[in-house]
Design an enzyme around this catalytic site. Structure first.
Site, mmCIF file in Angstrom:
data_model
loop_
_atom_site.group_PDB
_atom_site.id
_atom_site.type_symbol
_atom_site.label_atom_id
_atom_site.label_comp_id
_atom_site.label_asym_id
_atom_site.label_seq_id
_atom_site.Cartn_x
_atom_site.Cartn_y
_atom_site.Cartn_z
ATOM 1 N N SER A 207 20.458 -33.581 5.154
ATOM 2 C CA SER A 207 19.917 -32.608 4.190
ATOM 3 C C SER A 207 18.399 -32.452 4.247
ATOM 4 C CB SER A 207 20.307 -33.009 2.774
ATOM 5 O OG SER A 207 21.674 -32.830 2.575
ATOM 6 N N VAL B 68 21.575 -37.792 3.667
ATOM 7 C CA VAL B 68 22.518 -38.914 3.680
ATOM 8 C C VAL B 68 22.431 -39.762 4.954
ATOM 9 C CG1 VAL B 68 24.198 -37.994 2.022
ATOM 10 C CG2 VAL B 68 24.433 -37.423 4.449
ATOM 11 N N TYR C 97 25.479 -25.053 10.458
ATOM 12 C CA TYR C 97 24.961 -25.992 9.443
ATOM 13 C C TYR C 97 25.238 -27.445 9.855
ATOM 14 C CZ TYR C 97 24.959 -28.648 5.079
ATOM 15 O OH TYR C 97 24.749 -29.619 4.130
ATOM 16 N N TYR D 20 18.200 -33.572 -6.036
ATOM 17 C CA TYR D 20 19.448 -33.189 -6.714
ATOM 18 C C TYR D 20 19.384 -33.486 -8.209
ATOM 19 C CZ TYR D 20 20.619 -33.155 -1.815
ATOM 20 O OH TYR D 20 20.590 -32.919 -0.473
ATOM 21 N N LYS E 6 17.236 -29.070 5.206
ATOM 22 C CA LYS E 6 17.418 -27.886 4.351
ATOM 23 C C LYS E 6 16.116 -27.160 3.986
ATOM 24 C CE LYS E 6 21.727 -29.700 2.322
ATOM 25 N NZ LYS E 6 22.253 -30.413 1.133
HETATM 26 O O1 DON Z 1 26.619 -31.377 4.154
HETATM 27 C C1 DON Z 1 26.623 -32.589 4.115
HETATM 28 O O2 DON Z 1 27.367 -33.207 3.351
HETATM 29 C C2 DON Z 1 25.667 -33.352 4.994
HETATM 30 N N1 DON Z 1 25.602 -32.751 6.295
HETATM 31 C C3 DON Z 1 24.305 -33.400 4.385
HETATM 32 C C4 DON Z 1 24.304 -33.929 2.963
HETATM 33 C C5 DON Z 1 23.063 -34.627 2.587
HETATM 34 O O3 DON Z 1 22.319 -35.104 3.409
HETATM 35 C C6 DON Z 1 22.838 -34.825 1.125
HETATM 36 N N2 DON Z 1 21.593 -35.496 0.872
HETATM 37 N N3 DON Z 1 21.261 -36.460 0.327
#
Ligand code: DON
Length: 403
Positions: free
Chosen positions: A64, A259, A189, A241, A67
């Site tokens: 993320s 993550v 994505y 978040y 983003k």
């Molecule tokens: O879309 C997802 O679930 C992962 N590719 C990225 C989520 C993420 O990194 C949330 N951040 N803390």
């Protein structure tokens, strides 16, 4: 001998290293295979100096943290108004994978939650999926100042298990908010999230945002200053978040977590930071990454809303001879400096007969918009009272701005 910044980073990581709380993300199965004990941090100043400690050159997937940078690209391609028709910029107060869609329009709350990020990826210009991803990759390269590869195993793992993201994409498609086919957009994505970075890369990327869109290491302009400002604003309000409010109160720096264990953070005008530690809290944010930024902010007083103290006088000297007032200005002419200059000129004009004011701008570094506005209005007023205003400087550029 280490420099003091590297020493401070090394000591910080040393203090954090016994903290083994949190768990590595495993909802993308391949992420569970990372070394949970990795811990790295890097800082890049706007002079382009790179400081780093620990596992700062270990690669991990950006997830993320991509983003905000892809949001910046979409803004560059389409402009804020067009992007905002598809995705808002309000904090959702919900987890990263929540169905946070506006009831009437179906727009995701912001581009940093998954629903908003997927919609944002779809907005990136490009004839097809390959061109869109190539543009995303090129932009992230420019932010990081080096080429970043895709972790094909993590990409395949997320693609095989990413049905919740596909569901979010279908919901936005059904509302006419997603600009592209679900499979194609989610695939782009997932690839964007699987780009491999290091803590040093993240620090350079954040420093580019902190530097108004110019990479301070490569000196290359990546995005406009206004887009850097918008991106940092959204990171401030939405980057962590449902913990974004607490983050702003406690740490007070725009940030974005992923993550994979990375967090980027930036102090505009000063530096970017990248931290990496894969164990996450319940909100999906790196436990030791958060702790590192929290400690840095507290210890070094980095909160963006800390009021600066001891503002230096913008007037270095002021001499009056034969009705000519010579004023030497210095430093940055922002609102508070300009106010002081204006007051001084007005008081002198009210107290003494003046025919001319000579402003020596040799030591003025920059003139902000507010400073320019205030000074220009004051010069117009003085000239209407038959007091000439001249600027003296070996470099005429700042004085031209003063009108
Ligand atoms: O879309 C997802 O679930 C992962 N590719 C990225 C989520 C993420 O990194 C949330 N951040 N803390």
């Amino acid at each position: 001998m280490d420099d003091p910044v590297t020493t401070a980073l090394t000591n910080l990581l040393h203090r954090l290293s016994p903290n083994h709380t949190g768990t590595v993300a495993d909802y993308i199965p391949e992420l569970a295979s990372v070394d949970p004990n990795s811990l790295g941090a890097a800082m890049v100043s706007l002079h382009g100096d790179i400081y780093h400690a620990g596992d700062s050159e270990t690669e991990f997937t950006i997830q993320s943290v991509s983003k905000p940078f892809v949001y910046a690209l979409a803004l560059s391609d389409l402009g804020l108004a067009a992007v905002t028709r598809h995705v808002g910029f309000e904090p959702s107060g919900e987890p990263f994978n929540a169905i946070s869609l506006e009831p009437d329009t179906g727009r995701p709350a912001n581009p940093l939650i998954n629903a908003g990020a997927i919609v944002t990826t779809a907005l990136v210009a490009g004839a097809d999926r390959a061109e869109k991803f190539a543009r995303i990759q090129a932009t992230l390269f420019a932010f990081a100042g080096r080429e970043l590869g895709v972790d094909e195993a993590v990409y395949a793992s997320e693609s095989a298990t990413g049905d919740r993201n596909r569901a979010l994409a279908y919901l936005t498609l059904s509302q006419g908010v997603l600009a592209g086919p679900v499979e194609e957009v989610t695939d782009t994505y997932f690839r964007q999230c699987a780009l491999r970075v290091t803590a040093i890369d993240l620090a350079v990327m954040a420093a580019t945002l902190a530097n108004g869109g110019v990479n301070p290491v490569t000196k290359r302009s990546v995005i406009d200053a206004e887009i850097a400002r918008i991106t940092l604003s959204v990171m401030s309000t939405c980057g962590m978040y449902d913990a974004s409010g607490e983050w702003m109160v406690q740490v007070g720096l725009p940030a974005k977590s992923g993550v994979g264990g990375g967090i980027v953070s930036a102090l505009p005008g000063e530096f970017g930071i990248g931290v990496f530690s894969p164990r996450l809290d319940a909100g999906g944010n790196s436990v030791r990454g958060k702790a590192a930024l929290h400690e840095m902010s507290q210890r070094f007083g980095l909160h963006v809303f800390t009021a600066p103290t001891g503002h230096r006088s913008p007037i270095a000297a002021s001499d009056l001879h034969d009705e000519v007032l010579n004023v030497q200005l210095q430093g940055e002419v922002d609102f508070i400096s300009a106010e002081r200059i204006v007051r001084h000129l007005q008081e002198m004009a009210a107290t003494y007969p003046l025919s001319r004011i000579d402003l020596d701008l040799t030591h003025v570094t920059t003139v902000q918009a507010a400073g320019s506005e205030l000074l220009t209005a004051t010069f117009t007023d003085l000239r209407s009272r038959d007091i000439a205003v001249r600027a003296i400087s070996p470099d005429p550029s700042p004085l031209l701005e003063l009108g």
